[in-house]
Scaffold this active site. Structure first.
Site, short mmCIF file in Angstrom:
data_model
loop_
_atom_site.label_atom_id
_atom_site.label_comp_id
_atom_site.label_asym_id
_atom_site.label_seq_id
_atom_site.Cartn_x
_atom_site.Cartn_y
_atom_site.Cartn_z
N HIS A 180 52.57 -61.26 3.01
CA HIS A 180 52.13 -62.37 2.16
C HIS A 180 50.66 -62.17 1.82
CE1 HIS A 180 51.38 -66.13 0.44
NE2 HIS A 180 52.04 -66.93 1.26
N ASN A 232 50.23 -51.75 -3.92
CA ASN A 232 51.14 -50.83 -4.62
C ASN A 232 50.49 -49.45 -4.72
OD1 ASN A 232 53.27 -52.55 -5.12
ND2 ASN A 232 52.73 -52.94 -7.26
N HIS A 256 61.46 -54.91 -4.25
CA HIS A 256 61.04 -54.10 -3.09
C HIS A 256 62.09 -54.11 -1.97
CE1 HIS A 256 56.78 -53.53 -4.44
NE2 HIS A 256 56.99 -54.68 -5.04
FE1 HDE Z 1 55.21 -58.77 -5.07
N1 HDE Z 1 56.79 -59.77 -4.26
N2 HDE Z 1 55.09 -60.17 -6.50
N3 HDE Z 1 53.72 -57.73 -5.99
N4 HDE Z 1 55.35 -57.36 -3.69
C1 HDE Z 1 57.49 -59.37 -3.18
O1 HDE Z 1 58.07 -60.78 -1.41
C2 HDE Z 1 55.70 -61.36 -6.49
C3 HDE Z 1 53.05 -58.08 -7.11
C4 HDE Z 1 54.52 -56.29 -3.52
O2 HDE Z 1 57.33 -54.45 1.87
C5 HDE Z 1 58.47 -60.40 -2.71
O3 HDE Z 1 58.72 -60.52 0.72
C6 HDE Z 1 55.25 -62.17 -7.59
C7 HDE Z 1 51.89 -57.25 -7.31
C8 HDE Z 1 54.96 -55.47 -2.42
O4 HDE Z 1 58.04 -56.50 2.23
C9 HDE Z 1 58.24 -61.57 -3.68
C10 HDE Z 1 54.36 -61.39 -8.28
C11 HDE Z 1 51.90 -56.38 -6.26
C12 HDE Z 1 56.10 -56.12 -1.93
C13 HDE Z 1 57.17 -61.02 -4.58
C14 HDE Z 1 54.27 -60.14 -7.59
C15 HDE Z 1 53.04 -56.69 -5.45
C16 HDE Z 1 56.31 -57.29 -2.74
C17 HDE Z 1 59.87 -59.93 -2.53
C18 HDE Z 1 53.60 -61.73 -9.54
C19 HDE Z 1 50.90 -55.24 -5.99
C20 HDE Z 1 56.97 -55.67 -0.79
C21 HDE Z 1 60.11 -59.87 -1.04
C22 HDE Z 1 53.00 -62.99 -9.58
C23 HDE Z 1 49.59 -55.71 -5.62
C24 HDE Z 1 56.49 -56.19 0.53
C25 HDE Z 1 58.92 -60.39 -0.45
C26 HDE Z 1 57.37 -55.67 1.64
C27 HDE Z 1 57.34 -58.20 -2.54
C28 HDE Z 1 56.65 -61.75 -5.56
C29 HDE Z 1 53.44 -59.08 -8.06
C30 HDE Z 1 53.35 -55.94 -4.27
C31 HDE Z 1 59.47 -62.08 -4.40
C32 HDE Z 1 55.74 -63.58 -7.91
C33 HDE Z 1 50.87 -57.36 -8.43
C34 HDE Z 1 54.32 -54.21 -1.90
O5 HDE Z 1 57.75 -62.68 -3.01
#
Ligand code: HDE
Length: 710
Positions: free
Chosen positions: A337, A146, A73
């Site tokens: 978060h 999402n 992202h």
């Molecule tokens: Fe994320 N995800 N994600 N994700 N995600 C990040 O956090 C992660 C997942 C989502 O505009 C990171 O600050 C793991 C689902 C959005 O700043 C990180 C898993 C969904 C955004 C991270 C998921 C999301 C992130 C990268 C599986 C939809 C952008 C930078 C266990 C519900 C937020 C950050 C923004 C961002 C980890 C799965 C949505 C690395 C480990 C499912 C919208 O922490």
């Protein structure tokens, strides 16, 4: 509060920000600078002196301007806004922002793509992030959502594998922001649980026309807890008031070259033009005791709860009404978060969500560099924070007094813990018991029924787009065994789809014997076959974009193509009509020189035929006037004008040929087609302007795509 009146968060940001208006240049220590043009040298042709602290400070700061981009992202765009509650959820949650009807809560929303780097295009085929920070009076609540309601994997332990597979390949860092490559499809072909998400990703939802034309989904089941401590499962939804609309894949690829900031610009311009993006916010509620009433597991993030089974109750409106003042300070530094909660909301045991709860704090520590990231203005709660945490890099809060521990008597025990009745957070007291195992529940094993449900629910044009997306992606895969395995997966979703894709890849559509690590070894092989879905859920209308809102042209961009001598009155009448409905008109001329109209006035073009392309517009008006047409048809302009028209036509857009533009009409592809086409308007149409507007509101005539392209 009116739409763009300051709210508590914008007031807070206002007090924390500065403006450089009417100021003199200073160093970071506040010393006024007298010369910002030359470094300090021993003689004007001599070496630069190490003592030049002004030069060193400026360059050192510059050298450290970048922070690590988000692992996923990274490419994002944000805006401020407000969430207004229209219906109380007081019976299911104690969260104040969801219980007091009329209450307005400031928000910051960041939209993003997943795979690309920070500077990548806005329009790759990808999932879009839809992260919302609610600055509630009980603390920040983040709904990190999402634009697709399911995910690729069921367990957080597979996330690094998924992301490594989709990111550019490690040897040559190719391709940027694209899933069409070997490693992604290799991984997918071995992960049948990803098939439902793949249907969404290959659909047009992955190439949205605008952030304001996307749905938002919380994906996981969360929990609401009410005053009696009773819990409900909840799924969160944002439904765009403009409907869910997409561009064509051919268009997306061209936009990525002509205007890689297409969606970012659209969001910015819509807000500047006061066409504020709006969504209805809704919930699907499931009482805890109904947890096992579905033929899928509510904890499985690869499943939706079909809206036909549990309707979405609309309870509020999200409106984005203010652009950030500073991209880095706000959009880049915002830290979301899923664990930022308020009382009345809790997690479910979805194993993907549970892993996320660890990941987001951890990533902020490396990205923003300090445990004090909550003090960055965009991340601050509108409540003052009181606790005994102290120090750390870049600490900003100055806490007075001697005490930074609890219990204490010196500060009369303060800050002290809050009672639940006074808003103290308490986790839901869920009964949990079980063996300590590394294992997946058998209730997670059906990977195809909902993939099939999604595919079956698409209209014919949507199915064709999805099929073509698979063909495009898999044609870029170089290893034949990977293509074969993906086609094998598709056979469990829809045989015709699998055959069509296979044919274009030069393969046979064969079923797979599926070895898969994520499926418990003792599961019954027939569970792996696509289960027939109950007739009532075989099709879900909510899953097709064909059934979306099509009653507005707000925020659309309409290109007015014109040359000198254009009919001023007709242009101005249609322009006003379009603008009254919240759309934008942009003039495209043969050069950037002002256009002289037939009444002697001038109009200033925003583009020339060579500086833009039809893909940047929702519809075209070939403006009336014989002289104008003559200029557009002159040898040096004709091919450009016709390319514009023909490309818009190919992409199923609305085109209006005004009076005196017949020669252009006749030389374009439009004239060769003999079928009825509601999106082509000509001077002979009565109330042409109204017909034009009505057709634009339909978005595209996807159903005529074949005819228009044959
Ligand atoms: Fe994320 N995800 N994600 N994700 N995600 C990040 O956090 C992660 C997942 C989502 O505009 C990171 O600050 C793991 C689902 C959005 O700043 C990180 C898993 C969904 C955004 C991270 C998921 C999301 C992130 C990268 C599986 C939809 C952008 C930078 C266990 C519900 C937020 C950050 C923004 C961002 C980890 C799965 C949505 C690395 C480990 C499912 C919208 O922490």
């Amino acid at each position: 509060m009116k739409k763009n009146e300051p709210n508590k968060k914008t007031e807070q940001l206002e007090t924390l920000s500065t403006s450089n208006e009417n100021t003199e240049l200073t160093t970071n220590q506040g010393l006024k600078i007298n010369n910002n043009q030359d470094s300090l040298k021993a003689g004007n042709r001599g070496p630069t002196l190490l003592e030049d602290f002004i030069l060193r400070e400026k360059i050192t700061h510059f050298d450290h301007e970048r922070i690590p981009e988000r692992i996923v992202h990274a490419r994002g765009s944000g805006a401020h806004g407000v969430f207004k509650l229209t219906k109380s959820l007081g019976h299911v949650t104690t969260a104040k922002f969801l219980t007091e009807v009329g209450k307005e809560t400031p928000v910051f929303v960041r939209f993003s793509t997943v795979a690309g780097s920070r500077g990548s295009t806005d329009l790759p085929r990808d999932v879009r992030g839809f992260a919302v920070k609610f600055y509630t009076e009980e603390g920040n609540y983040d709904l990190v959502a999402n634009n697709m309601p399911v995910f690729f994997i069921q367990d957080a332990i597979k996330f690094p594998d998924l992301v490594h597979a989709v990111k550019p390949e490690p040897d040559n860092e190719i391709p940027q922001a694209a899933s069409a490559h070997d490693t992604f499809w290799d991984f997918i072909s071995l992960m049948p649980e990803s098939m439902h998400m793949i249907m969404w990703l290959m659909s047009d939802r992955a190439i949205p026309r605008s952030f304001s034309m996307m749905e938002g989904f919380g994906v996981h089941s969360f929990k609401f807890i009410n005053e009696e401590g009773k819990s409900h499962f909840v799924k969160f939804h944002f439904k765009p008031k403009l409907g869910v609309h997409s561009v064509a894949w051919d268009e997306a690829q061209k936009i990525s070259g002509v205007d890689p900031d297409f969606l970012r610009r659209d969001l910015w311009d819509s807000i500047e033009n006061k066409s504020f993006p709006e969504w209805e916010f809704g919930v699907q509620l499931i009482p805890e005791e109904d947890e096992h009433k579905f033929d899928f597991d509510l904890l499985d993030p690869t499943k939706i709860v079909p809206e036909e089974e549990v309707p979405v109750e609309i309870v509020g409106t999200l409106t984005l009404n203010k652009n950030p003042d500073n991209f880095f300070a706000e959009t880049e530094q915002v830290a979301f978060h899923p664990g930022h909660l308020v009382p009345g909301i809790d997690f479910s045991n979805d194993p993907l969500l549970q892993g996320r709860l660890f990941s987001y704090t951890d990533t902020q520590l490396s990205r923003l560099g300090s445990p004090n990231f909550h003090e960055i203005p965009i991340n601050r709660s509108i409540n003052t924070v009181h606790n005994n945490q102290r120090d750390g890099h870049m600490r900003q809060q100055i806490v007075k007094g001697k005490v930074s521990y609890e219990p204490n008597s010196i500060a009369q025990g303060c800050p002290f813990q809050s009672m639940i009745k006074d808003g103290g957070f308490a986790s839901h007291q869920e009964k949990v018991s079980g063996q300590k195992v590394r294992e997946r529940s058998k209730s997670f094993v059906d990977h195809y029924s909902q993939a099939k449900l999604f595919y079956n629910s698409q209209s014919t044009p949507e199915k064709i787009h999805l099929q073509n997306a698979l063909i495009f992606e898999l044609s870029k895969v170089t290893m034949p065994h990977i293509r074969e395995r993906v086609v094998g997966q598709l056979t469990y979703i829809d045989m015709t789809l699998a055959w069509r894709v296979a044919e274009k890849l030069g393969l046979e559509a064969k079923k797979l014997d599926m070895p898969n690590q994520s499926i418990p070894a003792d599961s019954d092989p027939k569970d792996l076959q696509s289960k027939e879905i109950e007739p009532k859920t075989k099709i879900s209308e909510a899953l097709s974009m064909q059934n979306t809102v099509k009653n507005t042209i707000a925020s659309r961009v309409i290109g007015f193509i014109m040359g000198n001598g254009v009919d001023a009155d007709q242009v101005s009448q249609l322009k006003s009509k379009i603008e009254e409905q919240g759309a934008r008109v942009q003039i495209i001329a043969t050069s950037m020189a002002p256009v002289k109209t037939n009444n002697g006035d001038t109009l200033t073009p925003q583009h020339s035929l060579t500086s833009t392309a039809s893909v940047c517009f929702d519809a075209l008006y070939i403006c009336p006037g014989e002289d104008s047409t003559k200029e557009l048809s002159a040898p040096e302009n004709k091919h450009l004008t016709l390319h514009f028209i023909n490309e818009a036509y190919k992409h199923c857009k609305t085109i209006y040929f005004g009076e005196g533009t017949d020669t252009l009409y006749k030389s374009s592809n439009v004239a060769y087609k003999k079928h009825e086409d509601p999106a082509i308007v000509t001077a002979s149409d009565q109330n042409g302007g109204d017909k034009f507007i009505k057709a634009i509101a339909q978005h595209r005539v996807w159903e005529l795509e074949k005819e228009r392209n044959s």
